[in-house]
Design a protein around this motif. Structure first.
Motif, mmCIF file in Angstrom:
data_model
loop_
_atom_site.group_PDB
_atom_site.id
_atom_site.type_symbol
_atom_site.label_atom_id
_atom_site.label_comp_id
_atom_site.label_asym_id
_atom_site.label_seq_id
_atom_site.Cartn_x
_atom_site.Cartn_y
_atom_site.Cartn_z
ATOM 1 N N PHE A 124 3.732 3.073 -2.847
ATOM 2 C CA PHE A 124 3.264 2.071 -1.890
ATOM 3 C C PHE A 124 2.775 2.758 -0.620
ATOM 4 N N VAL A 125 1.600 2.372 -0.164
ATOM 5 C CA VAL A 125 1.049 2.859 1.103
ATOM 6 C C VAL A 125 0.756 1.632 1.960
ATOM 7 N N ARG A 126 1.396 1.556 3.114
ATOM 8 C CA ARG A 126 1.143 0.395 3.987
ATOM 9 C C ARG A 126 -0.141 0.612 4.763
ATOM 10 N N ASP A 127 -1.050 -0.334 4.632
ATOM 11 C CA ASP A 127 -2.295 -0.264 5.397
ATOM 12 C C ASP A 127 -2.172 -1.090 6.674
ATOM 13 N N ALA A 128 -2.785 -0.587 7.734
ATOM 14 C CA ALA A 128 -2.719 -1.288 9.026
ATOM 15 C C ALA A 128 -3.737 -2.426 9.054
#
Lengths: 187, 187
Positions: free
Chosen positions: B183-187
């Protein structure tokens, strides 16, 4: 964001579907299909239209989806479409996307944006018939799932765990799935 | 039929590829990729273009292939493309088609025509989170491979055995393949 359709998902229909399946488990039996016509070399065209589900033949698609398939020149093809492994990678990320959108909607989690990058590593010694020990398929598939959401890291992690456990294509890829091939001689 | 390209396959290039890989095994390491952008609900668009192979980044595709993905209305979608399971079935038959065309060419077997019909049976109790025991994916995939060829039944049977053993997607589906999701949190 439509409040009755969070993430673009009709949550009322989702809940109705779940209740209907609880009442009549046979509704959940689906048969999906594809029809592939080989053209020449690596070039194929695949037609996807009908399927069976909820105890009837689906009639919603008035024409087939046509998927081109080919190999790149380095693999003796002519780049008329993605290759077979790329199709499977696309199926995997599509499946996860749907699962994330639907389950997030059911949990009240807003997905503001989502992209998935997937890579599949493969050693073509298997495909080329040069090794009995190198597997023919990918030895690893890695996905980076980029999500923009106000939900907490914990809620996203729980969501992704649930989606991976219930994603049809993730299951097909991660676990053994029987494939039966029958030869039919055409005149 | 072009005698130097039986089944539309450049057999000289195929043999050259096999010899090159025997001389330098690293040439056989490939990384295929797909980039999926979620639109809304079940609708996704997947872009397939670059890959790594023969020790370099491939540059042969000047634009991406775009694959639409969606679900039918009965599964809360809007039929803008095939669903994820159908994409995998299409990948499976594409892979077998390429393997059959190539290996037949290498064996001197003419394929005059070929179509494949594939079905995947699935119980959506898994996807809907209604069962811990029903698998999420297909419990059976069946393929009818229609071939028009002057080759004997024995030669076709041997060919199909070899192709199934060396088909990347058949291996991915039949056998466990690791899938790692980050999982990569995008802004």
């Amino acid at each position: 964001m439509n409040s009755s359709h969070p993430n673009g998902v009709n949550v009322d229909q989702l809940h109705a579907t779940i209740h209907a399946v609880k009442d009549d488990p046979a509704l959940a039996q689906f048969e999906f299909r594809a029809h592939t016509e080989w053209r020449s070399g690596a070039h194929v065209q695949t037609y996807v239209q009908g399927f069976r589900g909820v105890k009837q033949e689906d009639q919603s698609r008035t024409q087939p989806f046509v998927l081109e398939g080919d190999e790149p020149p380095v693999l003796l093809g002519s780049n008329q479409g993605p290759n077979a492994v790329e199709l499977v990678l696309a199926g995997l990320t599509a499946c996860l996307s749907v699962g994330i959108a639907y389950n997030a909607a059911a949990r009240g989690i807003t997905i503001e944006a989502m992209t998935l990058d997937v890579t599949g590593d493969i050693d073509l010694h298997g495909f080329l018939g040069l090794s009995d020990t190198v597997r023919a398929g990918c030895h690893d598939i890695a996905i980076a799932c980029h999500i923009k959401s106000p939900a907490s890291d914990k809620d996203i992690a729980d969501l992704l765990d649930h989606v991976q456990a219930t994603s049809p294509v993730t299951d097909i890829v991660r676990n053994p799935t029987p494939v039966h091939l029958k030869f039919v001689r055409d005149a």
